[in-house]
Scaffold this motif. Structure first.
Motif, PDB file in Angstrom:
ATOM      1  N   GLN A   1     -39.191  13.237  31.898  1.00  0.00           N
ATOM      2  CA  GLN A   1     -38.554  11.929  31.743  1.00  0.00           C
ATOM      3  C   GLN A   1     -38.509  11.490  30.287  1.00  0.00           C
ATOM      4  O   GLN A   1     -37.519  10.908  29.827  1.00  0.00           O
ATOM      5  CB  GLN A   1     -39.310  10.894  32.589  1.00  0.00           C
ATOM      6  CG  GLN A   1     -39.135  11.076  34.081  1.00  0.00           C
ATOM      7  CD  GLN A   1     -40.078  10.213  34.892  1.00  0.00           C
ATOM      8  OE1 GLN A   1     -41.133   9.769  34.400  1.00  0.00           O
ATOM      9  NE2 GLN A   1     -39.726   9.980  36.148  1.00  0.00           N
ATOM     10  N   ILE A   2     -39.582  11.774  29.553  1.00  0.00           N
ATOM     11  CA  ILE A   2     -39.621  11.393  28.145  1.00  0.00           C
ATOM     12  C   ILE A   2     -38.581  12.152  27.336  1.00  0.00           C
ATOM     13  O   ILE A   2     -37.871  11.573  26.503  1.00  0.00           O
ATOM     14  CB  ILE A   2     -41.036  11.617  27.572  1.00  0.00           C
ATOM     15  CG1 ILE A   2     -42.007  10.583  28.151  1.00  0.00           C
ATOM     16  CG2 ILE A   2     -41.021  11.527  26.038  1.00  0.00           C
ATOM     17  CD1 ILE A   2     -43.443  10.795  27.763  1.00  0.00           C
ATOM     18  N   ARG A   3     -38.469  13.442  27.574  1.00  0.00           N
ATOM     19  CA  ARG A   3     -37.492  14.233  26.811  1.00  0.00           C
ATOM     20  C   ARG A   3     -36.065  13.763  27.119  1.00  0.00           C
ATOM     21  O   ARG A   3     -35.215  13.682  26.230  1.00  0.00           O
ATOM     22  CB  ARG A   3     -37.659  15.720  27.115  1.00  0.00           C
ATOM     23  CG  ARG A   3     -38.967  16.303  26.563  1.00  0.00           C
ATOM     24  CD  ARG A   3     -38.948  17.817  26.583  1.00  0.00           C
ATOM     25  NE  ARG A   3     -40.201  18.394  26.129  1.00  0.00           N
ATOM     26  CZ  ARG A   3     -40.525  18.588  24.848  1.00  0.00           C
ATOM     27  NH1 ARG A   3     -39.673  18.239  23.904  1.00  0.00           N
ATOM     28  NH2 ARG A   3     -41.691  19.153  24.521  1.00  0.00           N
ATOM     29  N   GLU A   4     -35.801  13.447  28.383  1.00  0.00           N
ATOM     30  CA  GLU A   4     -34.474  12.938  28.747  1.00  0.00           C
ATOM     31  C   GLU A   4     -34.227  11.569  28.104  1.00  0.00           C
ATOM     32  O   GLU A   4     -33.145  11.303  27.573  1.00  0.00           O
ATOM     33  CB  GLU A   4     -34.374  12.840  30.272  1.00  0.00           C
ATOM     34  CG  GLU A   4     -32.996  12.410  30.767  1.00  0.00           C
ATOM     35  CD  GLU A   4     -32.949  12.300  32.282  1.00  0.00           C
ATOM     36  OE1 GLU A   4     -31.837  12.172  32.820  1.00  0.00           O
ATOM     37  OE2 GLU A   4     -34.025  12.334  32.927  1.00  0.00           O
ATOM     38  N   LEU A   5     -35.237  10.713  28.152  1.00  0.00           N
ATOM     39  CA  LEU A   5     -35.118   9.386  27.543  1.00  0.00           C
ATOM     40  C   LEU A   5     -34.903   9.486  26.039  1.00  0.00           C
ATOM     41  O   LEU A   5     -34.083   8.754  25.471  1.00  0.00           O
ATOM     42  CB  LEU A   5     -36.384   8.572  27.839  1.00  0.00           C
ATOM     43  CG  LEU A   5     -36.519   7.222  27.127  1.00  0.00           C
ATOM     44  CD1 LEU A   5     -35.390   6.279  27.536  1.00  0.00           C
ATOM     45  CD2 LEU A   5     -37.883   6.589  27.429  1.00  0.00           C
ATOM     46  N   ALA A   6     -35.619  10.389  25.392  1.00  0.00           N
ATOM     47  CA  ALA A   6     -35.484  10.545  23.941  1.00  0.00           C
ATOM     48  C   ALA A   6     -34.064  10.920  23.550  1.00  0.00           C
ATOM     49  O   ALA A   6     -33.547  10.461  22.521  1.00  0.00           O
ATOM     50  CB  ALA A   6     -36.476  11.593  23.431  1.00  0.00           C
ATOM     51  N   GLY A   7     -33.410  11.745  24.393  1.00  0.00           N
ATOM     52  CA  GLY A   7     -32.025  12.093  24.114  1.00  0.00           C
ATOM     53  C   GLY A   7     -31.120  10.882  24.156  1.00  0.00           C
ATOM     54  O   GLY A   7     -30.226  10.715  23.317  1.00  0.00           O
ATOM     55  N   TRP A   8     -31.351   9.998  25.151  1.00  0.00           N
ATOM     56  CA  TRP A   8     -30.545   8.773  25.237  1.00  0.00           C
ATOM     57  C   TRP A   8     -30.836   7.830  24.070  1.00  0.00           C
ATOM     58  O   TRP A   8     -29.919   7.261  23.475  1.00  0.00           O
ATOM     59  CB  TRP A   8     -30.839   8.068  26.562  1.00  0.00           C
ATOM     60  CG  TRP A   8     -30.050   6.795  26.747  1.00  0.00           C
ATOM     61  CD1 TRP A   8     -28.760   6.675  27.176  1.00  0.00           C
ATOM     62  CD2 TRP A   8     -30.523   5.466  26.499  1.00  0.00           C
ATOM     63  NE1 TRP A   8     -28.390   5.353  27.203  1.00  0.00           N
ATOM     64  CE2 TRP A   8     -29.455   4.581  26.797  1.00  0.00           C
ATOM     65  CE3 TRP A   8     -31.732   4.930  26.051  1.00  0.00           C
ATOM     66  CZ2 TRP A   8     -29.564   3.201  26.666  1.00  0.00           C
ATOM     67  CZ3 TRP A   8     -31.843   3.550  25.913  1.00  0.00           C
ATOM     68  CH2 TRP A   8     -30.772   2.698  26.217  1.00  0.00           C
ATOM     69  N   LEU A   9     -32.115   7.684  23.722  1.00  0.00           N
ATOM     70  CA  LEU A   9     -32.499   6.796  22.628  1.00  0.00           C
ATOM     71  C   LEU A   9     -31.938   7.275  21.294  1.00  0.00           C
ATOM     72  O   LEU A   9     -31.554   6.460  20.445  1.00  0.00           O
ATOM     73  CB  LEU A   9     -34.029   6.697  22.552  1.00  0.00           C
ATOM     74  CG  LEU A   9     -34.702   5.948  23.705  1.00  0.00           C
ATOM     75  CD1 LEU A   9     -36.213   6.153  23.660  1.00  0.00           C
ATOM     76  CD2 LEU A   9     -34.366   4.466  23.652  1.00  0.00           C
ATOM     77  N   ALA A  10     -31.901   8.590  21.100  1.00  0.00           N
ATOM     78  CA  ALA A  10     -31.340   9.122  19.847  1.00  0.00           C
ATOM     79  C   ALA A  10     -29.882   8.695  19.690  1.00  0.00           C
ATOM     80  O   ALA A  10     -29.416   8.427  18.579  1.00  0.00           O
ATOM     81  CB  ALA A  10     -31.467  10.642  19.816  1.00  0.00           C
ATOM     82  N   GLY A  11     -29.175   8.629  20.820  1.00  0.00           N
ATOM     83  CA  GLY A  11     -27.786   8.187  20.768  1.00  0.00           C
ATOM     84  C   GLY A  11     -27.638   6.697  20.512  1.00  0.00           C
ATOM     85  O   GLY A  11     -26.631   6.250  19.962  1.00  0.00           O
ATOM     86  N   GLN A  12     -28.640   5.910  20.895  1.00  0.00           N
ATOM     87  CA  GLN A  12     -28.599   4.468  20.681  1.00  0.00           C
ATOM     88  C   GLN A  12     -29.112   4.060  19.299  1.00  0.00           C
ATOM     89  O   GLN A  12     -28.805   2.974  18.813  1.00  0.00           O
ATOM     90  CB  GLN A  12     -29.469   3.755  21.737  1.00  0.00           C
ATOM     91  CG  GLN A  12     -29.114   4.075  23.174  1.00  0.00           C
ATOM     92  CD  GLN A  12     -27.706   3.658  23.526  1.00  0.00           C
ATOM     93  OE1 GLN A  12     -27.302   2.532  23.276  1.00  0.00           O
ATOM     94  NE2 GLN A  12     -26.937   4.590  24.081  1.00  0.00           N
ATOM     95  N   ALA A  13     -29.900   4.939  18.682  1.00  0.00           N
ATOM     96  CA  ALA A  13     -30.631   4.573  17.465  1.00  0.00           C
ATOM     97  C   ALA A  13     -29.690   4.310  16.295  1.00  0.00           C
ATOM     98  O   ALA A  13     -28.661   4.957  16.129  1.00  0.00           O
ATOM     99  CB  ALA A  13     -31.626   5.672  17.103  1.00  0.00           C
ATOM    100  N   GLU A  14     -30.073   3.338  15.491  1.00  0.00           N
ATOM    101  CA  GLU A  14     -29.445   3.075  14.201  1.00  0.00           C
ATOM    102  C   GLU A  14     -30.521   3.190  13.137  1.00  0.00           C
ATOM    103  O   GLU A  14     -31.600   2.612  13.282  1.00  0.00           O
ATOM    104  CB  GLU A  14     -28.813   1.685  14.174  1.00  0.00           C
ATOM    105  CG  GLU A  14     -27.639   1.525  15.131  1.00  0.00           C
ATOM    106  CD  GLU A  14     -26.983   0.162  15.014  1.00  0.00           C
ATOM    107  OE1 GLU A  14     -27.371  -0.597  14.103  1.00  0.00           O
ATOM    108  OE2 GLU A  14     -26.097  -0.142  15.828  1.00  0.00           O
ATOM    109  N   ASP A  15     -30.228   3.941  12.106  1.00  0.00           N
ATOM    110  CA  ASP A  15     -31.201   4.180  11.037  1.00  0.00           C
ATOM    111  C   ASP A  15     -32.509   4.723  11.608  1.00  0.00           C
ATOM    112  O   ASP A  15     -33.596   4.259  11.273  1.00  0.00           O
ATOM    113  CB  ASP A  15     -31.449   2.905  10.225  1.00  0.00           C
ATOM    114  CG  ASP A  15     -32.273   3.163   8.972  1.00  0.00           C
ATOM    115  OD1 ASP A  15     -32.272   4.317   8.485  1.00  0.00           O
ATOM    116  OD2 ASP A  15     -32.948   2.226   8.502  1.00  0.00           O
ATOM    117  N   HIS A  16     -32.384   5.683  12.523  1.00  0.00           N
ATOM    118  CA  HIS A  16     -33.518   6.434  13.080  1.00  0.00           C
ATOM    119  C   HIS A  16     -34.412   5.629  14.017  1.00  0.00           C
ATOM    120  O   HIS A  16     -35.497   6.106  14.373  1.00  0.00           O
ATOM    121  CB  HIS A  16     -34.390   7.035  11.953  1.00  0.00           C
ATOM    122  CG  HIS A  16     -33.679   8.049  11.118  1.00  0.00           C
ATOM    123  ND1 HIS A  16     -32.965   7.706   9.991  1.00  0.00           N
ATOM    124  CD2 HIS A  16     -33.564   9.392  11.252  1.00  0.00           C
ATOM    125  CE1 HIS A  16     -32.446   8.807   9.465  1.00  0.00           C
ATOM    126  NE2 HIS A  16     -32.781   9.833  10.199  1.00  0.00           N
TER     127      HIS A  16
END
Length: 846
Positions: free
Chosen positions: A407-422
């Motif tokens: 779940q964390i790895r899947e969530l991290a992929g989504w968060l990377a797409g939402q992130a601004e300035d890392h």
């Protein structure tokens, strides 16, 4: 006479007039109350008189309130056009005109007590003067006399200051302020009201009569105080409504003669109140109010709201005192919050720096992971989180309560797409990311920060769902009333406690927590700047060290009478003849390339795999076990094995020693071989000093011992000056000789002083010493510098002295519960930097 206002008090206010702006002329309800022109109502409250004066030439009254006869004994039609000097003494007129000031230039209001002839009787009026769009606005209220009120001022101020200063928290200080103001005003209820980021309010302190329903903890929607009302609160410390059921008094003529518009009453103390607000107060059963603004740096962060359940007049002198105490209280609470925030931020930054230094201070991913695993409390406390996850070099570390690895790895992929300035954060994750509903109980809030440019490495913090019960002062949604004309949005009539259940959210991330994200993001930049510059050199040096270790291991296996295997990725890449014989093979070559699992029964394979995993967590230790193995003939034999984590051909590998018989000679051979292997694992192949990992483990142990024994711990960091250029001049073998010569000197000196010395990397060494002083450590540092200088190791003539030198930095600390061994290393590192900055070949101990 005059009551001068404190300039420091007023300087906190924005005393500019609210602009005319664009406001609605439609009937006002909750749907459009934010467009109500409340600063130009054209009316005042009846407990005073308003005079607008054109001071050009002879000061003349050009507008006034229609109640002049009630207070001054003169009909408003007679007072319009009257010179001001016909109403008050010429001396007082001159004082008023001399005090006139533009509100855009100064924030001062001018107070004077004026004597006016009212129908043949001299009466005292309290007056307030300010300027509005070219006219002087003079507001008069009959002077209110109360015995001993002046003598009580000092007592009020002294008690208020003393009680506030004696409190330990903002909440306690707010409660004391509410109690003191209630006593001072004689009001039924006093509340301290704080805004959130959406301008909803919450009562954080309350003093009230015992029979009243408490409002403490109640929330009030932002619509209760619309934007333009908040702007007026920024322009006036205090607003009072003497009688909620008053009849407004009209100002005549309607239009201001200089502008042709309604008279701007932004700064008026008598300004009439919005009919919608009056209806709101009547619905609450309130008879009179006093409201004190809580302002800092021109920001309205709260109000002191005072309610009385019948009409009540507050004299000017008490209002002035409330203004002063309100300004003091506002500043006091702000400073307390600033101090709390500052101290919390310092702690957060210290913790963040520790985490950042783990990444920046290590080139070995295994070392980074090892140090992170020992920092669970720091990592969770950094964001006040219940769980965290760190992905580094594709290894995912979990701390506290978290979703699953998948779940964390899947969530991290989504968060990377939402992130601004890392980075990215939310306290409503499942409302933004549908998949997160499966684990909202542990992760309704998340902070994400990438620590590598491609988001391959990242850090996550989690907060669980908090089912919040928000207690509103009445249901803010129930504001629709049916009237004869249809349906109208009006102030709610019920102010009983109404509970709203908020789900799928966590406690919000605070500004302080989010403020350290840039520091964490610096991992990306600083790793790139610092580590990449050294990566090639360190990698080369590490490769040479690994090669030497590999040669030592091979020699040990070749000449040892004990059976040896070396495994890489589970396959046999080396074994000696003793191992081949033990497994029933004629030569060692027959075993090369085979899977080691082929010699293990099914029930022991998982045991050995788990042992290998544990071994990777402590690469300097040996691990022992007894397992059954299957020989070439199919026979099952029980072997005693010793395992060590090594590197072979640049890859993580495992070395195994095996024995089956228990003769005394075999036991002696096995013990001697394991001792030699342990020594190889824990010492530097060039200097025979303890390796960095062992040294730091012992440093941590010494730190704990010193904490228990209440004794000091000293640390020296010795670095060969310009060692890279020496390597360039003499080659790597010449550099190795230099390291060995200096290492021998350091070993002798450390033994003489009962200290432990270790080579860290390149030309850097560390020495630790228990129960020492700064003076003693300084002498030891200088002794080391002199001994190295005495070696007279020649270098290129470009060097300052023509010989190899060292710089030494050191520190001594007495361990306590607030410090760690890493603090000692940091201090010694800083001292070394100072010694380098001062010209090298120097010592510095702090």
């Amino acid at each position: 006479m005059a009551e001068p206002r404190s300039r420091q008090e007023m300087s906190l206010l924005n005393r500019t007039l609210l602009p005319q702006g664009t406001y609605t002329k439609d009937p006002i309800d909750l749907n459009n109350c934010d467009k109500e022109p409340i600063h130009i109502p054209g009316f005042i409250q009846p407990h005073g008189v308003l005079l607008a004066i054109d001071s050009r030439g002879t000061a003349t009254i050009v507008q006034c309130s229609q109640n002049t006869h009630d207070h001054l004994g003169i009909h408003y039609s007679d007072i319009l056009g009257m010179p001001l000097s016909d109403l008050i003494a010429e001396e007082d007129v001159n004082k008023l005109l001399n005090n006139r000031s533009s509100a855009a230039v100064t924030s001062d209001l001018h107070y004077m007590d004026l004597i006016i002839d009212v129908s043949g009787e001299e009466k005292v009026f309290s007056s307030v003067l300010h300027e509005s769009e070219g006219l002087l606005i003079l507001e008069l209220e009959p002077y209110y006399e109360k015995e001993n009120i002046e003598s009580n001022d000092f007592e009020w101020i002294s008690r208020f200051f003393g009680r506030i200063k004696s409190t330990d928290s903002r909440v306690e200080a707010s409660q004391i302020a509410a109690e003191q103001l209630k006593e001072m005003l004689g009001y039924d209820r006093v509340m301290i009201y704080e805004f959130d980021e959406q301008w909803n309010g919450k009562v954080i302190a309350e003093a009230s009569e015992p029979e009243l329903e408490p409002f403490l903890g109640h929330h009030y929607p932002a619509s209760d105080i619309p934007k333009q009302a908040r702007e007026l609160y920024l322009r006036n410390w205090l607003r009072t409504i003497v009688n909620v059921n008053y009849t407004p008094v009209e100002i005549v003529p309607t239009l201001q003669p200089l502008t042709g518009k309604s008279l701007n009453l932004s700064l008026s103390v008598l300004r009439s109140v919005s009919p919608l607000h009056i209806e709101y107060l009547q619905n609450m059963g309130v008879g009179a109010t006093v409201t004190i603004s809580l302002i800092h740096d021109n920001q309205l962060w709260g109000l002191i709201t005072c309610h009385h359940y019948s009409a009540r007049y507050v004299p000017h002198r008490v209002r002035t005192l409330c203004n002063f105490l309100g300004a003091f209280f506002s500043n006091e609470l702000f400073q307390r919050q600033q101090l709390d925030d500052y101290q919390a931020e310092i702690k957060s930054r210290e913790a963040a720096t520790r985490i950042v230094n783990i990444f920046i201070g290590n080139t070995s991913p295994a070392r980074v992971v090892e140090e992170l695993q020992g920092e669970q409390e720091t990592i969770l406390r950094l964001m006040n989180a219940s769980g965290a996850a760190i992905c580094y070099q594709d290894k995912l570390l979990l701390f506290g309560e978290t979703p699953t690895i998948g779940q964390i790895r899947e969530l991290a992929g989504w968060l990377a797409g939402q992130a601004e300035d890392h980075s990215y954060n939310t306290s409503k994750l499942s409302l933004e990311y549908e998949t997160a509903k499966r684990y909202q109980d542990v992760a309704s809030g998340v902070i994400y920060v990438a620590i590598s440019p491609g988001h391959h490495n990242y850090m996550l913090w989690f907060r669980p769902e908090v089912v919040q019960v928000v207690e509103w002062a009445g249901d803010p949604a129930k504001a629709v009333l049916k009237t004869d004309d249809g349906v109208r949005l009006s102030p709610r009539k019920s102010f009983e406690k109404w509970r709203e259940v908020v789900q799928s959210t966590s406690y919000p991330w605070t500004t302080r927590e989010l403020s350290i994200l840039p520091l964490l993001k610096s991992i990306v930049r600083r790793q790139t700047e610092n580590q990449l510059a050294q990566a090639e050199e360190h990698a080369f040096q590490n490769a040479r060290i690994l090669k030497r270790n590999e040669q030592r291991y091979l020699q040990l296996m070749d000449f040892s009478p004990v059976a040896f295997f070396t495994l890489t990725e589970g396959r046999i890449i080396y074994c000696n003849m003793m191992a081949a014989e033990l497994f029933g093979y004629e030569n060692a070559g027959s075993l090369i390339g085979k899977s080691f699992n082929d010699f293990l029964p099914d029930n022991t394979r998982d045991i050995l795999r788990q042992d290998f995993e544990k071994l990777q967590l402590d690469i300097t230790s040996l691990m022992n076990n007894q397992l059954y193995f299957t020989t070439a003939s199919g026979m099952s034999l029980l072997f005693e094995i010793t395992m060590a984590s090594v590197v072979h051909a640049g890859k993580p590998s495992v070395m195994l020693l095996l024995r089956s018989r228990t003769s005394q000679q075999e036991q002696d051979d096995y013990s001697e071989t394991t001792n030699r292997l342990r020594n190889y694992l824990t010492t530097d192949p060039l200097t025979d000093m303890p390796v960095q990992t062992v040294f730091k483990q012992q440093l941590e142990g010494d730190w704990d011992d010193c904490l228990q024994e209440n004794c000091s711990l000293g640390l020296l960091i010795i670095d060969i000056d310009d060692f890279r250029s020496y390597n360039t001049a003499y080659g790597l073998q010449g550099g190795d000789l230099c390291l060995q010569w200096i290492g021998e000197v350091l070993t002798v000196v450390s033994e003489q002083h009962n200290a432990l010395i270790s080579r860290q990397r390149g030309g850097t060494f560390m020495l630790k010493l228990k129960d020492t002083t700064s003076a003693y450590l300084s002498e030891l540092a200088e002794e080391i510098r002199q001994h190295v200088l005495a070696l007279q190791i020649q270098r290129e003539l470009t060097g300052q002295s023509g010989v190899v030198t060292v710089s030494v930095g050191g520190a001594v600390l007495l361990p306590d519960e607030h410090t760690m061994a890493s603090d000692l290393i940091e201090l010694a590192t800083q001292a070394l930097s100072q010694a380098k900055d001062e010209g090298k070949n120097r010592t510095r101990v702090v």
